[in-house]
Design a protein around this motif. Structure first.
Motif, short mmCIF file in Angstrom:
data_model
loop_
_atom_site.label_atom_id
_atom_site.label_comp_id
_atom_site.label_asym_id
_atom_site.label_seq_id
_atom_site.Cartn_x
_atom_site.Cartn_y
_atom_site.Cartn_z
N ASP A 136 0.75 -1.39 0.11
CA ASP A 136 0.14 -0.05 0.15
C ASP A 136 0.88 1.29 -0.03
OD1 ASP A 136 -2.32 -1.34 -0.05
OD2 ASP A 136 -2.47 -1.59 2.07
N ALA A 137 2.20 0.83 0.21
CA ALA A 137 2.85 2.22 0.44
C ALA A 137 3.32 2.99 -0.99
CB ALA A 137 4.14 2.29 1.47
N PRO A 138 3.45 4.00 -1.14
CA PRO A 138 3.93 4.48 -2.65
C PRO A 138 5.26 3.75 -2.86
CG PRO A 138 3.44 6.56 -0.99
CD PRO A 138 3.45 5.17 -0.07
N ILE A 139 5.23 3.30 -4.09
CA ILE A 139 6.35 2.74 -4.88
C ILE A 139 7.18 3.82 -5.61
CG2 ILE A 139 7.40 0.88 -6.29
CD1 ILE A 139 4.71 -0.65 -5.21
N ASP A 140 8.30 4.07 -5.33
CA ASP A 140 9.01 5.11 -6.16
C ASP A 140 10.27 4.30 -6.40
OD1 ASP A 140 10.54 5.55 -3.89
OD2 ASP A 140 9.57 7.31 -3.18
N GLU A 141 11.32 5.39 -6.90
CA GLU A 141 12.40 4.82 -7.61
C GLU A 141 13.55 4.24 -6.30
OE1 GLU A 141 14.35 6.16 -10.84
OE2 GLU A 141 12.79 7.16 -11.83
N GLN A 142 13.24 4.78 -5.41
CA GLN A 142 14.09 4.30 -4.05
C GLN A 142 13.67 3.33 -3.23
OE1 GLN A 142 13.25 7.99 -4.70
NE2 GLN A 142 15.23 7.86 -6.09
N THR A 143 12.27 2.76 -3.75
CA THR A 143 12.02 1.43 -3.03
C THR A 143 12.97 0.28 -3.33
OG1 THR A 143 9.72 2.48 -3.40
CG2 THR A 143 10.01 -0.16 -3.02
N MET A 144 13.18 -0.32 -2.25
CA MET A 144 13.93 -1.52 -2.26
C MET A 144 13.10 -2.64 -2.29
SD MET A 144 16.98 0.10 -2.18
CE MET A 144 17.97 -1.18 -1.94
N PHE A 145 13.49 -3.71 -3.22
CA PHE A 145 12.63 -4.85 -3.35
C PHE A 145 12.58 -5.79 -2.14
CE2 PHE A 145 13.11 -3.57 -7.70
CZ PHE A 145 11.90 -3.83 -8.47
N PHE A 146 13.65 -6.10 -1.59
CA PHE A 146 13.69 -7.09 -0.61
C PHE A 146 13.36 -6.42 0.85
CE2 PHE A 146 16.30 -8.99 -3.88
CZ PHE A 146 15.81 -10.00 -3.87
N GLN A 147 13.77 -5.23 1.16
CA GLN A 147 13.80 -4.51 2.21
C GLN A 147 12.41 -4.10 2.45
OE1 GLN A 147 16.75 -1.57 3.43
NE2 GLN A 147 15.34 -0.30 4.70
N ASP A 148 11.89 -3.16 1.30
CA ASP A 148 10.63 -2.52 1.50
C ASP A 148 9.51 -3.40 0.85
OD1 ASP A 148 11.76 -0.14 2.31
OD2 ASP A 148 12.21 0.43 0.54
N LEU A 149 9.86 -4.36 -0.15
CA LEU A 149 8.59 -4.99 -0.64
C LEU A 149 8.62 -6.47 0.03
CD1 LEU A 149 8.71 -3.95 -4.34
CD2 LEU A 149 7.28 -2.90 -2.33
N GLY A 150 9.56 -6.75 0.56
CA GLY A 150 9.56 -8.00 1.24
C GLY A 150 9.90 -9.11 0.31
N PHE A 151 10.35 -8.84 -0.86
CA PHE A 151 10.79 -9.92 -1.87
C PHE A 151 11.57 -11.15 -1.25
CE2 PHE A 151 9.84 -8.98 -6.45
CZ PHE A 151 8.94 -8.17 -6.25
N ALA A 152 11.47 -12.16 -1.65
CA ALA A 152 12.35 -13.43 -1.47
C ALA A 152 12.86 -13.86 -2.74
CB ALA A 152 11.68 -14.48 -1.02
N SER A 153 13.95 -14.44 -2.75
CA SER A 153 14.60 -14.90 -4.01
C SER A 153 13.80 -15.28 -5.17
CB SER A 153 15.73 -15.76 -3.91
OG SER A 153 16.96 -15.58 -2.94
N ILE A 154 12.97 -16.30 -4.67
CA ILE A 154 11.96 -16.52 -5.69
C ILE A 154 11.18 -15.57 -6.36
CG2 ILE A 154 10.09 -17.26 -4.11
CD1 ILE A 154 11.04 -19.49 -7.30
N ASP A 155 10.92 -14.60 -5.36
CA ASP A 155 9.96 -13.48 -6.27
C ASP A 155 10.62 -12.76 -7.50
OD1 ASP A 155 7.89 -13.69 -4.21
OD2 ASP A 155 8.95 -12.80 -2.91
N ALA A 156 11.90 -12.79 -7.07
CA ALA A 156 12.94 -12.07 -8.19
C ALA A 156 12.85 -12.90 -9.35
CB ALA A 156 14.37 -12.00 -7.78
N VAL A 157 12.81 -14.25 -9.33
CA VAL A 157 12.60 -14.83 -10.69
C VAL A 157 11.39 -14.94 -11.01
CG1 VAL A 157 12.55 -17.26 -11.43
CG2 VAL A 157 14.17 -16.59 -9.64
N VAL A 158 10.26 -15.04 -10.37
CA VAL A 158 9.01 -14.76 -10.85
C VAL A 158 8.63 -13.42 -11.45
CG1 VAL A 158 6.56 -14.67 -10.13
CG2 VAL A 158 7.98 -16.52 -9.38
N LEU A 159 9.24 -12.44 -10.85
CA LEU A 159 9.22 -10.83 -11.37
C LEU A 159 9.80 -10.86 -13.04
CD1 LEU A 159 8.61 -7.78 -11.08
CD2 LEU A 159 10.65 -7.74 -10.23
N GLY A 160 10.94 -11.62 -13.02
CA GLY A 160 11.39 -11.62 -14.36
C GLY A 160 10.44 -12.32 -15.34
#
Length: 91
Positions: free
Chosen positions: A26-50
């Motif tokens: 729900d928080a604004p996503i901008d260019e400074q947003t971090m995938f793992f720290q802010d969005l809570g990504f795990a490694s598998i999420d990066a693969v799915v994102l690709g």
């Protein structure tokens, strides 16, 4: 395929990430947003994102080499701006 501007790519990413894998952010996503720290990504999420980005932009992306390059530099997190830059170069 026509190339997209950085603002268009950022807008597309914001839409994709705001409800990614059934997890809403729900928080604004901008260019400074971090995938793992802010969005809570795990490694598998990066693969799915690709895969999601390839489907969304309807083009093959060198996403895994991009992630491998970051890992080789011992980058622990990915900032949205870095992904926007990668996509801008790739599209």
């Amino acid at each position: 395929m026509t190339s997209k501007t950085r603002p268009e790519i950022l807008s597309d990413l914001q839409e994709i990430l705001s409800d990614f894998q059934g997890q809403t952010y729900d928080a604004p996503i901008d260019e400074q947003t971090m995938f793992f720290q802010d969005l809570g990504f795990a490694s598998i999420d990066a693969v799915v994102l690709g895969e999601t980005l390839e489907e969304h932009f309807q083009t093959k992306l060198d996403f895994n080499p991009f992630l491998s390059e970051l890992a080789a530099k011992q980058v622990k997190d990915l900032q949205v701006s870095e992904l926007v830059d990668f996509l801008h170069r790739s599209l």
